[in-house]
Scaffold this motif. Structure first.
Motif, PDB file in Angstrom:
ATOM      1  N   THR A   1      66.054  18.755 -62.394  1.00 47.55           N
ATOM      2  CA  THR A   1      64.956  18.442 -63.317  1.00 47.55           C
ATOM      3  C   THR A   1      64.568  19.715 -64.075  1.00 47.55           C
ATOM      4  OG1 THR A   1      63.400  18.824 -61.506  1.00 47.55           O
ATOM      5  CG2 THR A   1      64.044  16.540 -61.931  1.00 47.55           C
ATOM      6  N   PRO A   2      65.429  20.201 -64.958  1.00 47.72           N
ATOM      7  CA  PRO A   2      65.157  21.482 -65.616  1.00 47.72           C
ATOM      8  C   PRO A   2      63.865  21.446 -66.428  1.00 47.72           C
ATOM      9  CG  PRO A   2      66.948  20.329 -66.721  1.00 47.72           C
ATOM     10  CD  PRO A   2      66.626  19.539 -65.474  1.00 47.72           C
ATOM     11  N   GLY A   3      63.092  22.510 -66.267  1.00 52.44           N
ATOM     12  CA  GLY A   3      61.892  22.661 -67.079  1.00 52.44           C
ATOM     13  C   GLY A   3      60.665  21.907 -66.611  1.00 52.44           C
ATOM     14  N   TYR A   4      60.754  21.191 -65.496  1.00 48.42           N
ATOM     15  CA  TYR A   4      59.581  20.450 -65.017  1.00 48.42           C
ATOM     16  C   TYR A   4      58.580  21.373 -64.355  1.00 48.42           C
ATOM     17  CZ  TYR A   4      60.225  15.540 -65.948  1.00 48.42           C
ATOM     18  OH  TYR A   4      60.295  14.338 -66.582  1.00 48.42           O
ATOM     19  N   CYS A   5      57.321  21.069 -64.539  1.00 49.78           N
ATOM     20  CA  CYS A   5      56.249  21.709 -63.806  1.00 49.78           C
ATOM     21  C   CYS A   5      55.760  20.689 -62.781  1.00 49.78           C
ATOM     22  CB  CYS A   5      55.107  22.121 -64.735  1.00 49.78           C
ATOM     23  SG  CYS A   5      55.561  23.510 -65.793  1.00 49.78           S
ATOM     24  N   TRP A   6      55.394  21.161 -61.611  1.00 50.14           N
ATOM     25  CA  TRP A   6      55.028  20.289 -60.491  1.00 50.14           C
ATOM     26  C   TRP A   6      53.573  20.524 -60.120  1.00 50.14           C
ATOM     27  CZ3 TRP A   6      58.770  16.886 -59.151  1.00 50.14           C
ATOM     28  CH2 TRP A   6      60.067  17.177 -59.580  1.00 50.14           C
ATOM     29  N   SER A   7      52.714  19.572 -60.448  1.00 43.69           N
ATOM     30  CA  SER A   7      51.312  19.662 -60.044  1.00 43.69           C
ATOM     31  C   SER A   7      51.195  19.326 -58.567  1.00 43.69           C
ATOM     32  CB  SER A   7      50.452  18.661 -60.819  1.00 43.69           C
ATOM     33  OG  SER A   7      50.461  18.956 -62.181  1.00 43.69           O
ATOM     34  N   ASN A   8      50.318  20.040 -57.877  1.00 43.10           N
ATOM     35  CA  ASN A   8      50.003  19.789 -56.466  1.00 43.10           C
ATOM     36  C   ASN A   8      51.185  20.018 -55.535  1.00 43.10           C
ATOM     37  OD1 ASN A   8      47.191  19.044 -56.797  1.00 43.10           O
ATOM     38  ND2 ASN A   8      48.020  17.293 -57.925  1.00 43.10           N
ATOM     39  N   LEU A   9      52.040  20.958 -55.907  1.00 39.50           N
ATOM     40  CA  LEU A   9      53.142  21.350 -55.029  1.00 39.50           C
ATOM     41  C   LEU A   9      52.609  22.122 -53.833  1.00 39.50           C
ATOM     42  CD1 LEU A   9      56.153  21.465 -54.453  1.00 39.50           C
ATOM     43  CD2 LEU A   9      56.326  23.415 -56.006  1.00 39.50           C
ATOM     44  N   GLY A  10      51.473  22.752 -54.034  1.00 42.60           N
ATOM     45  CA  GLY A  10      50.835  23.472 -52.938  1.00 42.60           C
ATOM     46  C   GLY A  10      51.553  24.765 -52.628  1.00 42.60           C
ATOM     47  N   SER A  11      51.024  25.445 -51.657  1.00 45.72           N
ATOM     48  CA  SER A  11      51.642  26.687 -51.215  1.00 45.72           C
ATOM     49  C   SER A  11      51.784  26.621 -49.703  1.00 45.72           C
ATOM     50  CB  SER A  11      50.791  27.892 -51.628  1.00 45.72           C
ATOM     51  OG  SER A  11      49.504  27.792 -51.062  1.00 45.72           O
ATOM     52  N   PHE A  12      52.708  27.389 -49.200  1.00 49.54           N
ATOM     53  CA  PHE A  12      52.946  27.391 -47.759  1.00 49.54           C
ATOM     54  C   PHE A  12      51.987  28.364 -47.104  1.00 49.54           C
ATOM     55  CE2 PHE A  12      54.927  29.094 -43.957  1.00 49.54           C
ATOM     56  CZ  PHE A  12      55.098  27.914 -43.240  1.00 49.54           C
ATOM     57  N   LYS A  13      51.248  27.889 -46.130  1.00 54.11           N
ATOM     58  CA  LYS A  13      50.347  28.730 -45.352  1.00 54.11           C
ATOM     59  C   LYS A  13      50.555  28.364 -43.887  1.00 54.11           C
ATOM     60  CE  LYS A  13      46.981  28.834 -49.042  1.00 54.11           C
ATOM     61  NZ  LYS A  13      45.679  28.412 -49.511  1.00 54.11           N
ATOM     62  N   PHE A  14      50.622  29.367 -43.032  1.00 49.49           N
ATOM     63  CA  PHE A  14      50.917  29.130 -41.624  1.00 49.49           C
ATOM     64  C   PHE A  14      49.902  28.242 -40.933  1.00 49.49           C
ATOM     65  CE2 PHE A  14      53.438  32.996 -42.302  1.00 49.49           C
ATOM     66  CZ  PHE A  14      54.649  32.534 -41.829  1.00 49.49           C
ATOM     67  N   ASP A  15      48.652  28.302 -41.342  1.00 45.60           N
ATOM     68  CA  ASP A  15      47.613  27.548 -40.652  1.00 45.60           C
ATOM     69  C   ASP A  15      47.242  26.241 -41.354  1.00 45.60           C
ATOM     70  OD1 ASP A  15      46.575  29.016 -42.726  1.00 45.60           O
ATOM     71  OD2 ASP A  15      44.720  29.551 -41.710  1.00 45.60           O
ATOM     72  N   TYR A  16      48.058  25.796 -42.303  1.00 44.97           N
ATOM     73  CA  TYR A  16      47.810  24.539 -43.007  1.00 44.97           C
ATOM     74  C   TYR A  16      48.941  23.566 -42.718  1.00 44.97           C
ATOM     75  CZ  TYR A  16      44.003  26.519 -45.741  1.00 44.97           C
ATOM     76  OH  TYR A  16      42.806  27.064 -46.129  1.00 44.97           O
ATOM     77  N   PRO A  17      48.645  22.276 -42.721  1.00 44.31           N
ATOM     78  CA  PRO A  17      49.718  21.308 -42.511  1.00 44.31           C
ATOM     79  C   PRO A  17      50.694  21.309 -43.689  1.00 44.31           C
ATOM     80  CG  PRO A  17      47.618  20.197 -42.943  1.00 44.31           C
ATOM     81  CD  PRO A  17      47.341  21.655 -42.879  1.00 44.31           C
ATOM     82  N   VAL A  18      51.917  21.024 -43.391  1.00 41.74           N
ATOM     83  CA  VAL A  18      52.966  20.985 -44.406  1.00 41.74           C
ATOM     84  C   VAL A  18      53.149  19.535 -44.849  1.00 41.74           C
ATOM     85  CG1 VAL A  18      55.421  21.420 -44.824  1.00 41.74           C
ATOM     86  CG2 VAL A  18      54.093  23.002 -43.412  1.00 41.74           C
ATOM     87  N   ASP A  19      53.300  19.349 -46.154  1.00 35.67           N
ATOM     88  CA  ASP A  19      53.569  18.020 -46.697  1.00 35.67           C
ATOM     89  C   ASP A  19      55.058  17.869 -46.967  1.00 35.67           C
ATOM     90  OD1 ASP A  19      50.903  17.040 -46.808  1.00 35.67           O
ATOM     91  OD2 ASP A  19      50.547  18.202 -48.623  1.00 35.67           O
ATOM     92  N   ASN A  20      55.549  16.654 -46.754  1.00 40.95           N
ATOM     93  CA  ASN A  20      56.916  16.284 -47.120  1.00 40.95           C
ATOM     94  C   ASN A  20      56.818  15.483 -48.406  1.00 40.95           C
ATOM     95  OD1 ASN A  20      58.109  17.065 -44.488  1.00 40.95           O
ATOM     96  ND2 ASN A  20      56.913  15.354 -43.732  1.00 40.95           N
ATOM     97  N   PHE A  21      57.669  15.813 -49.370  1.00 38.91           N
ATOM     98  CA  PHE A  21      57.716  15.054 -50.616  1.00 38.91           C
ATOM     99  C   PHE A  21      59.091  14.407 -50.722  1.00 38.91           C
ATOM    100  CE2 PHE A  21      54.873  18.682 -51.586  1.00 38.91           C
ATOM    101  CZ  PHE A  21      53.707  17.977 -51.853  1.00 38.91           C
ATOM    102  N   TYR A  22      59.112  13.096 -50.847  1.00 37.36           N
ATOM    103  CA  TYR A  22      60.338  12.346 -51.089  1.00 37.36           C
ATOM    104  C   TYR A  22      60.265  11.935 -52.557  1.00 37.36           C
ATOM    105  CZ  TYR A  22      60.534  12.250 -46.026  1.00 37.36           C
ATOM    106  OH  TYR A  22      60.569  12.618 -44.704  1.00 37.36           O
ATOM    107  N   ILE A  23      61.001  12.667 -53.399  1.00 39.67           N
ATOM    108  CA  ILE A  23      60.895  12.508 -54.846  1.00 39.67           C
ATOM    109  C   ILE A  23      62.076  11.677 -55.330  1.00 39.67           C
ATOM    110  CG2 ILE A  23      60.706  13.707 -57.052  1.00 39.67           C
ATOM    111  CD1 ILE A  23      59.888  16.232 -55.299  1.00 39.67           C
ATOM    112  N   PHE A  24      61.782  10.493 -55.850  1.00 41.87           N
ATOM    113  CA  PHE A  24      62.805   9.620 -56.413  1.00 41.87           C
ATOM    114  C   PHE A  24      63.031  10.045 -57.857  1.00 41.87           C
ATOM    115  CE2 PHE A  24      61.438   7.446 -52.720  1.00 41.87           C
ATOM    116  CZ  PHE A  24      62.491   6.640 -52.321  1.00 41.87           C
ATOM    117  N   VAL A  25      64.290  10.327 -58.188  1.00 44.86           N
ATOM    118  CA  VAL A  25      64.632  10.878 -59.494  1.00 44.86           C
ATOM    119  C   VAL A  25      65.578   9.922 -60.215  1.00 44.86           C
ATOM    120  CG1 VAL A  25      65.628  12.873 -60.690  1.00 44.86           C
ATOM    121  CG2 VAL A  25      64.391  13.207 -58.534  1.00 44.86           C
TER     122      VAL A  25
END
Length: 189
Positions: free
Chosen positions: A113-137
């Protein structure tokens, strides 16, 4: 007898107020959109919101239910069979799995997906839960996303950066000591 209280710390309080106001102004300037952000947004071919609830392909809940139902039955199922069981439209080419906090450039490279910007991708932090994204393209366009928390994956054996095709196959697994915890595990991609 009259008591007079001297207000102690008035000069200190005034200095603290000035420092607080100055700090707030600096923080608001640092947090406001900068020209760099505007330039980056202008370079996006489009933006996809990973918190989107739009369901152009079909009900996310319906797909999660179809996955759960098939996991409870012995057998092997393709991703296409699962989406069809959920009543989804077939206008998707692949599913890209990503974790919150991955770099947008990496996600674009993996997803095609060249050139896409991703809103709400979040950032990785050790003390925060991690989200899984299943992106249908579809082609080079993200179409729909299913977001789950780590520990509530749709499939076992699928990792960030994996690309699933419609013919990717999953085997149902029912642990003998915990049959209520059945799941689908990737057998081939």
């Amino acid at each position: 007898m009259t008591f007079r209280f001297r207000q102690v710390g008035d000069p200190v309080r005034g200095l603290l107020q000035i420092m607080a106001v100055t700090g707030c102004l600096l923080a608001s300037t640092a947090c406001s959109p900068s020209d760099d952000r505007s330039t980056a947004d202008a370079q996006c071919s489009a933006t996809f919101d990973l918190e989107s609830r739009a369901e152009p392909l079909g009900s996310s809940y319906g797909l999660q239910r179809a996955i759960s139902d098939r996991a409870a039955q012995p057998g092997t199922y393709s991703l296409r069979m699962l989406t069809e069981a959920a009543g989804w439209a077939s206008q998707w080419d692949r599913v890209v799995m990503a974790l919150s906090g991955v770099p947008a450039e990496w996600l674009n490279s993996v997803a095609g997906t060249p050139g896409y910007c991703w809103s709400n991708l979040g950032s990785f932090k050790f003390d925060y839960p991690v989200d899984n994204f299943y992106i249908f393209v579809t082609g080079s366009t993200p179409t729909q996303v299913i977001r789950t928390k780590q520990g509530s994956e749709l499939f076992i054996g699928v990792f960030s950066g994996d690309i699933l095709a419609p013919d990717s196959r999953f085997q149902s697994v029912q642990p003998p000591d915990r049959p209520w915890e059945s799941y689908l595990e990737l057998t081939q991609s």
